[in-house]
Scaffold this active site. Structure first.
Site, mmCIF file in Angstrom:
data_model
loop_
_atom_site.group_PDB
_atom_site.id
_atom_site.type_symbol
_atom_site.label_atom_id
_atom_site.label_comp_id
_atom_site.label_asym_id
_atom_site.label_seq_id
_atom_site.Cartn_x
_atom_site.Cartn_y
_atom_site.Cartn_z
ATOM 1 C CD GLN A 1 -2.596 0.837 3.412
ATOM 2 O OE1 GLN A 1 -3.542 0.725 2.657
ATOM 3 N NE2 GLN A 1 -2.413 1.871 3.610
ATOM 4 N N GLY A 2 1.080 2.411 -1.269
ATOM 5 C CA GLY A 2 1.579 2.953 -1.387
ATOM 6 C C GLY A 2 1.349 5.068 -1.006
ATOM 7 C CE1 TYR A 3 -3.768 3.881 -0.400
ATOM 8 C CE2 TYR A 3 -5.010 4.409 1.511
ATOM 9 C CZ TYR A 3 -4.763 4.235 0.177
ATOM 10 O OH TYR A 3 -6.043 4.274 0.068
ATOM 11 C CB SER A 4 2.492 6.882 5.463
ATOM 12 O OG SER A 4 0.623 6.621 6.165
ATOM 13 C CB SER B 1 2.745 -3.405 5.350
ATOM 14 O OG SER B 1 2.812 -2.536 6.852
ATOM 15 C CD GLU C 1 -5.832 -0.552 7.575
ATOM 16 O OE1 GLU C 1 -4.951 -0.446 6.794
ATOM 17 O OE2 GLU C 1 -6.757 0.679 7.228
ATOM 18 C CB SER D 1 -2.520 9.492 14.894
ATOM 19 O OG SER D 1 -3.245 10.502 14.094
#
Length: 383
Positions: A115-118, A151, A235, A360
């Site tokens: 997953q390419g998010y943050s 991840s 998720e 968060s």
């Protein structure tokens, strides 16, 4: 919704438990294990009548499989990001061609995803991403930027990337949800991030003009934020119930240690153990209520707040029960593993991040305040 398990569910449980007992031994290489699961039809339960090559299952049967998998001690999954996150997103937003191309290899365990998010400047505030996807003359995209905390990127074949397709856009606008192949030498660089536990499942990923095909843009131009938020809702589905089976095993281990060390004689410790048990039951009821379709828009955020804080407090309690013996010693020091850790110590160290990753606590509380309680939006840019 009545979430009781019926006769068909229990028959499904018997089948799942029997299969896992015969196959889930130690020693499996992670990618090989995914192919074993896929061949037996255990990946992609509940994807609908089309199935894309695998068996169908009711919601309760999906819960049964998740619980039995967690109880069996089977190997950790490498394919869950594709199966649990991307697949339901494609089913909801993907084209027929995208579903036909990507779902069968996920179901068979042949293709793994990350997953390419943050990003370094856009973690909890995902709308601040800077990775850009520029149109090439042939209509495809060239992706340039950096992602972090990715991840299993070191194992993945593909990455779903949230990138800015409109260079003049800001915040939630002008984003695209792209399916990007990782096997592009010289253009994709993966750097593992060593954690406190000594493991490196998280990574930095650098894209340098990476090629992505136009037909691999999910949802169309400018729909990236909508697609990305839809994915985050998936998720926290059935998999949260399996997570709670693991939590229950960790709690049982902490209780046994408290008894063995005589720590249960302390009324404060006893009270904390009872609270951990009660809160775990609340988590389960909340998850079942959400799966039953009776949750509100803030249910995923509530779930994240419940389990993140709970697991962190359990780690703290486990170390408190051990006292000075809870520290990690240098007796097995090597350059790659500077200290030896047992299960409890790894749980404590890893759980420090539970209230940050996956959204968060501060962000989850803001979502609940604004979208559920209707409170004024938080001002941007400080005072």
């Amino acid at each position: 919704m009545d979430f009781a398990f019926g006769e068909e569910d229990e028959a499904f449980r018997t089948e799942a438990r029997s299969w896992l007992a015969g196959h889930a031994g130690s020693g499996w290489e992670r990618r090989a294990w995914e192919r074993v699961l896929g061949k037996a039809g255990w990946i992609g339960l509940g994807w609908g009548e089309d199935g894309y090559g695998n068996r169908t299952a009711t919601l309760t049967q999906q819960v049964v499989w998740a619980e039995e998998y967690a109880r069996s001690g089977a190997p950790p999954r490498s394919g869950h990001i594709g199966e649990k996150l991307l697949a339901p997103t494609l089913l909801a937003h993907g084209s027929a061609e995208q579903k036909a191309r990507f779902l069968p290899p996920i179901a068979s365990g042949e293709e793994l995803w990350c997953q390419g998010y943050s990003e370094p400047e856009a973690g909890s505030d995902l709308a601040g991403i800077r990775t850009r996807a520029e149109r090439a003359p042939d209509g495809s995209y060239r992706v340039t930027g950096q992602k972090i905390w990715t991840s299993l990127a070191h194992e993945a074949d593909w990455c779903f990337v949230l990138a800015r397709t409109d260079p003049d856009s800001r915040r939630h606008h002008g984003l695209g949800f792209l399916l990007v192949p990782m096997d592009q030498p010289g253009r994709v660089e993966v750097r593992p991030i060593r954690q406190l536990t000594g493991t490196s499942d998280f990574n930095e990923v650098f894209f340098d003009g990476v090629h992505a095909r136009a037909e691999h843009l999910v949802g169309g131009e400018g729909a990236g934020w909508t697609v990305a938020m839809s994915l985050l809702g998936f998720e926290r589905g059935v998999s949260t119930l399996a997570q709670q089976i693991g939590f229950a095993a960790e709690l049982a281990r902490v209780v046994r240690e408290a008894v063995d060390r005589g720590a249960v004689a302390d009324p404060v410790v006893r009270d904390r153990l009872v609270r951990q048990w009660a809160e775990l039951r609340v988590m389960r009821w909340h998850a079942l209520r959400t799966l039953g379709g009776t949750g509100d828009a803030g249910a995923p955020s509530v779930a994240k707040l419940l389990w993140g804080g709970w697991h962190q407090r359990l780690g703290e309690l486990a170390v408190q029960i051990r006292g000075a013996a809870g520290g990690a010693g240098p007796e097995d020091w090597t350059p790659s593993a500077p200290y030896a850790l047992d299960e409890t110590q790894r749980m404590f160290l890893f759980s420090r991040a539970d209230t940050i990753y996956g959204g968060s606590d501060q962000v989850q509380r803001t979502i609940i305040a604004e979208r559920v309680l209707g409170l004024p939006r938080e001002p941007k840019g400080g005072v």
